[in-house]
Design an enzyme around this catalytic site. Structure first.
Site, short mmCIF file in Angstrom:
data_model
loop_
_atom_site.label_atom_id
_atom_site.label_comp_id
_atom_site.label_asym_id
_atom_site.label_seq_id
_atom_site.Cartn_x
_atom_site.Cartn_y
_atom_site.Cartn_z
N LYS A 163 37.56 38.07 45.53
CA LYS A 163 37.33 39.47 45.90
C LYS A 163 38.59 40.26 45.58
O LYS A 163 39.67 40.00 46.13
CB LYS A 163 36.99 39.60 47.38
CG LYS A 163 36.70 41.04 47.82
CD LYS A 163 36.32 41.11 49.28
CE LYS A 163 36.02 42.53 49.71
NZ LYS A 163 35.65 42.61 51.14
N LYS B 256 33.60 39.56 43.30
CA LYS B 256 33.37 40.96 43.69
C LYS B 256 34.55 41.79 43.25
O LYS B 256 35.69 41.40 43.55
CB LYS B 256 33.17 41.05 45.20
CG LYS B 256 32.87 42.44 45.73
CD LYS B 256 32.71 42.43 47.24
CE LYS B 256 32.38 43.84 47.75
NZ LYS B 256 32.23 43.85 49.22
#
Length: 328
Positions: free
Chosen positions: A196, A254
């Site tokens: 992320k 992400k």
């Protein structure tokens, strides 16, 4: 002499293009993010995410029924916590009557076979908007991991199928896995946000949950001390491998589009399912451009989703899920 091999033979019409298409989008690809708020009869559009909503629990029941009828069978839950319940200790995260816990139960009562994944992060509950406990200007790692483990057990007790730690604390997957095992939740899965990145594409999401870091003295104004530097590539592989070793069942990259090289790198390295989160900023840009008539909404949407799957995603968390299924 003209070539004997002509690749255009396989492109001459839509029928043949469909027959030989390598990447196919279906309802089974999608994980649908849902935003949940307190109240009754609430379906509130998020200003920076046109045609996407916060739902109260009575309306979320209607929404999951519609998703199920469309063939969308997995959801990822996020809650908008009232300001008066936010602190720097996590008092609300394990409340059995908290909004997340009630949402899990409501969805499971309404649609028992729906796969329910839950956001495990402190920022919706934090008065500082951070994914961890803040002390002396630092985000505490180990103390936060213990809190996330307690949160995960609470979600499992409410009926969650998977918990989805999105915080990027070091070692939290092992802490969560051990806590779930100790409490007997051996079949509760973990979908880890393994890679992320500290991205500028999260803005509309933070509007949806009112979870942006606060601008205050001695409080970090961003999440760069725990989310990954977007310049880094090999670090993502290390992070992902560690999460798998610690017990992650699914790993996630992400955001999506700017990180498709990372998706492919990870897909080539691991043997667990890889999820990709097509985030709020990616969604908002397409909606804004099409509202101006600059882009063909459905064509761009499908091109982006196909690119994400082509890069190696087994699962796509996307705000376009319903739009895509309607188009298909």
């Amino acid at each position: 002499m003209y070539p004997l091999i002509r690749n255009r033979r396989l492109r001459k019409n839509e029928t043949i293009r469909s027959l030989v298409r390598e990447t196919i989008i279906s309802p089974n690809d999608f994980l649908v993010p849902l935003f949940i708020c307190e109240g009754k009869g609430v379906k509130e559009e998020i200003a920076s995410m046109p045609n996407y909503y916060r739902y109260s629990l009575d309306f979320i029941k209607k929404e999951v029924k519609e998703l199920w009828q469309m063939g969308l069978r997995s959801v990822l839950l996020f809650v908008k916590v009232p300001d008066e319940l936010k602190d720097n200790k996590g008092a609300e995260v394990t409340n059995p009557d908290g909004l997340m816990q009630r949402a899990i139960k409501a969805i499971k009562d309404t649609c028992p076979d729906m796969i329910v994944m839950t956001d495990v992060a402190f920022d919706p509950y934090s008065k500082y908007g951070h994914d961890g406990i803040v002390e002396n200007g630092l985000i505490l790692n180990d103390e936060t991991s213990e809190l996330l483990a307690e949160m995960s057990v609470s979600h499992a007790e409410a009926g969650a199928d998977f918990v989805a730690p999105s915080d990027m604390m070091d070692g939290r997957i092992l802490t969560i896995r051990e806590a779930l095992e100790d409490e007997g939740f051996i079949n509760t899965g973990i979908m880890s946000y393994s890679a992320k990145y500290a991205s500028a594409f999260y803005g509309p999401f933070r509007d949806a949950l009112d979870s942006a870091p606060v601008d205050a003295q001695n409080i970090p104004k961003d999440k760069k001390t725990y989310q990954m530097d977007y310049a880094n590539r090999f670090e993502a592989i290390r992070e992902t491998q560690l999460d798998i070793e610690e017990g992650a069942d699914i790993v996630m990259v992400k955001p999506g589009l700017c990180y498709l090289d990372i998706v492919r790198e990870i897909k080539n390295e691991v043997d667990v399912p890889v999820a990709v989160y097509q985030v709020s900023g990616e969604y908002a840009m397409v909606k804004a451009a099409t509202a101006q008539g600059w882009l063909d909404h459905d064509a761009v949407m499908m091109e982006q989703l196909t690119a994400i799957k082509r890069a190696g995603a087994n699962i796509i968390a996307s705000y376009f899920a319903k739009d895509a299924i309607k188009f298909l």
